[in-house]
Design a protein around this motif. Structure first.
Motif, PDB file in Angstrom:
ATOM      1  N   HIS A 335       4.923  -0.031   8.432  1.00  0.00           N
ATOM      2  CA  HIS A 335       6.282  -0.548   8.276  1.00  0.00           C
ATOM      3  C   HIS A 335       6.769  -0.443   6.831  1.00  0.00           C
ATOM      4  O   HIS A 335       7.486  -1.319   6.330  1.00  0.00           O
ATOM      5  N   GLY A 336       6.345   0.604   6.151  1.00  0.00           N
ATOM      6  CA  GLY A 336       6.809   0.865   4.793  1.00  0.00           C
ATOM      7  C   GLY A 336       6.062   0.142   3.692  1.00  0.00           C
ATOM      8  O   GLY A 336       6.422   0.259   2.512  1.00  0.00           O
ATOM      9  N   ALA A 337       5.034  -0.609   4.013  1.00  0.00           N
ATOM     10  CA  ALA A 337       4.288  -1.370   2.999  1.00  0.00           C
ATOM     11  C   ALA A 337       3.777  -0.446   1.898  1.00  0.00           C
ATOM     12  O   ALA A 337       3.124   0.564   2.168  1.00  0.00           O
ATOM     13  N   THR A 338       4.072  -0.798   0.647  1.00  0.00           N
ATOM     14  CA  THR A 338       3.724   0.031  -0.506  1.00  0.00           C
ATOM     15  C   THR A 338       3.214  -0.863  -1.633  1.00  0.00           C
ATOM     16  O   THR A 338       3.844  -1.871  -1.955  1.00  0.00           O
ATOM     17  N   ARG A 355     -30.619   1.979  -4.694  1.00  0.00           N
ATOM     18  CA  ARG A 355     -29.319   2.593  -4.413  1.00  0.00           C
ATOM     19  C   ARG A 355     -28.335   2.228  -5.522  1.00  0.00           C
ATOM     20  O   ARG A 355     -28.374   1.117  -6.052  1.00  0.00           O
ATOM     21  N   LEU A 356     -27.442   3.153  -5.817  1.00  0.00           N
ATOM     22  CA  LEU A 356     -26.466   2.925  -6.867  1.00  0.00           C
ATOM     23  C   LEU A 356     -25.514   1.801  -6.472  1.00  0.00           C
ATOM     24  O   LEU A 356     -24.914   1.828  -5.399  1.00  0.00           O
ATOM     25  N   GLU A 357     -25.409   0.814  -7.329  1.00  0.00           N
ATOM     26  CA  GLU A 357     -24.448  -0.282  -7.137  1.00  0.00           C
ATOM     27  C   GLU A 357     -23.124   0.176  -7.748  1.00  0.00           C
ATOM     28  O   GLU A 357     -22.871  -0.007  -8.945  1.00  0.00           O
ATOM     29  N   ALA A 358     -22.317   0.818  -6.939  1.00  0.00           N
ATOM     30  CA  ALA A 358     -21.114   1.476  -7.456  1.00  0.00           C
ATOM     31  C   ALA A 358     -19.978   1.319  -6.468  1.00  0.00           C
ATOM     32  O   ALA A 358     -20.178   1.028  -5.285  1.00  0.00           O
ATOM     33  N   GLY A 359     -18.773   1.534  -6.964  1.00  0.00           N
ATOM     34  CA  GLY A 359     -17.629   1.480  -6.074  1.00  0.00           C
ATOM     35  C   GLY A 359     -16.326   1.398  -6.821  1.00  0.00           C
ATOM     36  O   GLY A 359     -16.185   1.905  -7.933  1.00  0.00           O
ATOM     37  N   LEU A 360     -15.389   0.724  -6.199  1.00  0.00           N
ATOM     38  CA  LEU A 360     -14.047   0.578  -6.736  1.00  0.00           C
ATOM     39  C   LEU A 360     -13.735  -0.891  -6.951  1.00  0.00           C
ATOM     40  O   LEU A 360     -13.947  -1.720  -6.063  1.00  0.00           O
ATOM     41  N   PHE A 361     -13.226  -1.208  -8.140  1.00  0.00           N
ATOM     42  CA  PHE A 361     -12.617  -2.514  -8.349  1.00  0.00           C
ATOM     43  C   PHE A 361     -11.134  -2.292  -8.169  1.00  0.00           C
ATOM     44  O   PHE A 361     -10.452  -1.773  -9.042  1.00  0.00           O
ATOM     45  N   PHE A 362     -10.652  -2.682  -6.999  1.00  0.00           N
ATOM     46  CA  PHE A 362      -9.298  -2.390  -6.555  1.00  0.00           C
ATOM     47  C   PHE A 362      -8.341  -3.473  -7.058  1.00  0.00           C
ATOM     48  O   PHE A 362      -8.571  -4.662  -6.879  1.00  0.00           O
ATOM     49  N   LEU A 363      -7.270  -3.050  -7.718  1.00  0.00           N
ATOM     50  CA  LEU A 363      -6.228  -3.951  -8.189  1.00  0.00           C
ATOM     51  C   LEU A 363      -4.899  -3.441  -7.653  1.00  0.00           C
ATOM     52  O   LEU A 363      -4.547  -2.281  -7.896  1.00  0.00           O
ATOM     53  N   ALA A 364      -4.186  -4.274  -6.927  1.00  0.00           N
ATOM     54  CA  ALA A 364      -2.907  -3.851  -6.358  1.00  0.00           C
ATOM     55  C   ALA A 364      -1.864  -4.932  -6.590  1.00  0.00           C
ATOM     56  O   ALA A 364      -2.085  -6.104  -6.277  1.00  0.00           O
ATOM     57  N   TYR A 365      -0.722  -4.517  -7.144  1.00  0.00           N
ATOM     58  CA  TYR A 365       0.398  -5.419  -7.396  1.00  0.00           C
ATOM     59  C   TYR A 365       1.469  -5.193  -6.342  1.00  0.00           C
ATOM     60  O   TYR A 365       1.707  -4.072  -5.908  1.00  0.00           O
ATOM     61  N   GLN A 366       2.125  -6.286  -5.950  1.00  0.00           N
ATOM     62  CA  GLN A 366       3.112  -6.217  -4.882  1.00  0.00           C
ATOM     63  C   GLN A 366       4.088  -7.388  -4.977  1.00  0.00           C
ATOM     64  O   GLN A 366       3.795  -8.409  -5.600  1.00  0.00           O
ATOM     65  N   ARG A 367       5.199  -7.228  -4.312  1.00  0.00           N
ATOM     66  CA  ARG A 367       6.234  -8.263  -4.314  1.00  0.00           C
ATOM     67  C   ARG A 367       5.862  -9.431  -3.410  1.00  0.00           C
ATOM     68  O   ARG A 367       6.240 -10.578  -3.670  1.00  0.00           O
ATOM     69  N   ASP A 368       5.109  -9.153  -2.341  1.00  0.00           N
ATOM     70  CA  ASP A 368       4.718 -10.200  -1.391  1.00  0.00           C
ATOM     71  C   ASP A 368       3.427  -9.754  -0.708  1.00  0.00           C
ATOM     72  O   ASP A 368       3.398  -8.694  -0.075  1.00  0.00           O
ATOM     73  N   VAL A 369       2.385 -10.553  -0.828  1.00  0.00           N
ATOM     74  CA  VAL A 369       1.092 -10.203  -0.233  1.00  0.00           C
ATOM     75  C   VAL A 369       1.193 -10.111   1.288  1.00  0.00           C
ATOM     76  O   VAL A 369       0.517  -9.300   1.925  1.00  0.00           O
ATOM     77  N   ARG A 370       2.067 -10.906   1.868  1.00  0.00           N
ATOM     78  CA  ARG A 370       2.182 -10.944   3.331  1.00  0.00           C
ATOM     79  C   ARG A 370       2.754  -9.655   3.912  1.00  0.00           C
ATOM     80  O   ARG A 370       2.461  -9.309   5.067  1.00  0.00           O
ATOM     81  N   THR A 371       3.558  -8.952   3.117  1.00  0.00           N
ATOM     82  CA  THR A 371       4.142  -7.694   3.587  1.00  0.00           C
ATOM     83  C   THR A 371       3.565  -6.491   2.849  1.00  0.00           C
ATOM     84  O   THR A 371       4.023  -5.371   3.061  1.00  0.00           O
ATOM     85  N   GLY A 372       2.582  -6.726   1.990  1.00  0.00           N
ATOM     86  CA  GLY A 372       1.955  -5.666   1.219  1.00  0.00           C
ATOM     87  C   GLY A 372       0.523  -5.437   1.642  1.00  0.00           C
ATOM     88  O   GLY A 372       0.242  -4.711   2.608  1.00  0.00           O
TER      89      GLY A 372
END
Length: 419
Positions: A335-338, A355-372
């Motif tokens: 529904h267009g969530a960006t 095993r390699l302890e690796a990955g992504l530390f994900f950071l995402a900014y948005q206007r509303d968490v409920r629609t993002g």
């Protein structure tokens, strides 16, 4: 990797959610990063890599600012129950942030003061450039259980639900406060967090922290698309710092978004979701190339979507497998969530199985968490990529608006009755 707009956009990065977050290990753009200076919510090129980024502005730096190469992210719990003491800490932190982002020492500096007392600055950043350091503060849901703030908690600052596949470590989740330090020099970022933690001694305690390298997203148009730890290009249409229309629509809280007391202090702010995503690197490395490409919905060489020739060609989602990552994370499927992503890769040694302890530390900014973030993450429950990743840490924060001038301070609109 994940496409985040329904039509062409000038940015060459996009939202991809590695299981709701985008997993991207990015190489820096060739030729060095271009420093930027902020005036209000505008972003303008500055003189050179390593220059200072303006601390004051309508929005906090470190969101739409061109993404730096290194990260030190820290979440804190508040230990004092004295509101005045906590407000003073916010003021002290603001002054320290104002100085270190300009390349200056904290307080009176690391030497030259009273010999019998500890110096104000720890000294490890002496002689280093500002390195485009930005410091961004956020307030977690649990903070609003303190200091009589319950009626000022924004409606959009929701507790994240349990998502399919979550295996969250409470010791790497949550927090009353967060500080995001981004810089091109890791020592500059670590120095900033170290000194803020030192200033906060006795009033706050660090709950958890994460170091990151290899930016996994860009907010700069025409930046080279990096590859993630799985070898795929990541982020073709991330929101750029110059795309004021998309920032206004998807990132910045507008007047009227919140009701009641929260409406007065969140305008010009944003909401941050932070997720620590562990990757099963060894399993992925034994997966065939065809299966890898099917999982993502893009080819590994060019980054082109299935059936297309170039990375930035508009994807035809129905040509991808129903459980392909790009198809499930695309705005057309949500529904267009960006989201505006500015995550970082991490490696934290190895586990007890080697095993390699690796990955992504994900950071995402948005206007509303409920629609993002929430609808995107729920959509990704069917993502085949989930066989190779796991979300192990999680937090959500309200990001207040920027510090306007030398008399302003972090959180003033929330904590100051006069404001």
């Amino acid at each position: 990797m994940t496409d985040t707009s329904n039509g062409p956009a000038p940015s060459r990065r996009s939202l991809i959610g590695w299981g709701g977050a985008g997993l991207a290990l990015g190489a820096a753009a060739a030729g060095g990063a271009v420093a930027m200076a902020r005036t209000g919510s505008d972003v303008e090129p500055a003189a050179e890599s390593g220059a200072a980024i303006a601390f004051h502005g309508t929005n906090q730096a470190g969101i739409a600012t061109p993404v730096q190469d290194r990260l030190h992210f820290a979440a804190f719990d508040v230990k004092t129950d004295d509101r005045a003491e906590f407000v003073q800490l916010l003021k002290d932190w603001t002054e320290a942030a104002r100085r270190v982002t300009a390349g200056e020492a904290v307080g009176e500096g690391a030497y030259g003061g009273l010999a019998e007392a500890p110096p104000d600055d720890t000294g490890e950043a002496l002689g280093l450039s500002p390195s485009r350091l930005t410091l961004t503060i956020g307030f977690g849901p649990s903070l609003f259980e303190k200091f009589g703030l319950a009626d000022q908690r924004p409606a959009a600052l929701v507790d994240l639900p349990q998502f399919a596949g979550d295996n969250l470590d409470k010791n790497r989740s949550g927090g009353d406060l967060c500080i995001q330090a981004c810089a091109d020099d890791p020592q500059v970022a670590v120095h900033a967090i170290r000194n803020l933690a030192r200033i906060g001694f006795g009033k706050v305690v660090m709950r958890w922290s994460q170091l990151g390298f290899g930016k996994t997203s860009s907010t700069t148009p025409d930046a080279q698309t990096p590859r993630n730890l799985m070898g795929f290009k990541d982020g073709t249409r991330n929101i750029a710092g110059t795309e004021t229309d998309r920032l206004k629509k998807f990132v910045w809280v507008e007047e009227g978004d919140e009701k009641g007391a929260a409406a007065a202090w969140m305008t010009g702010g944003s909401y941050l979701v932070a997720r620590r995503i562990r990757m099963n690197i060894e399993t992925w490395d034994r997966t065939s190339l065809q299966e890898q490409e099917d999982i993502f919905g893009r080819d590994k060489a060019e980054g082109a979507p299935v059936g297309k020739a170039k990375e930035r060609d508009e994807p035809f989602l129905k040509a991808m497998k129903p459980d392909a990552h790009v198809r499930l994370a695309h705005p057309d499927s949500n529904h267009g969530a960006t989201l505006l992503r500015r995550g970082y890769s991490f490696t934290d040694g190895t586990d007890n199985l080697g095993r390699l302890e690796a990955g992504l530390f994900f950071l995402a900014y948005q206007r509303d968490v409920r629609t993002g973030f929430i609808p995107v993450q729920r959509s990704l429950a069917a993502d085949t990529l989930n066989e190779y990743i796991q979300h192990v840490g999680s937090a959500v924060f309200a990001i207040p608006p920027g510090v306007r001038d030398k008399d302003d301070w972090w959180g003033r609109a929330l904590f100051s009755k006069e404001a």
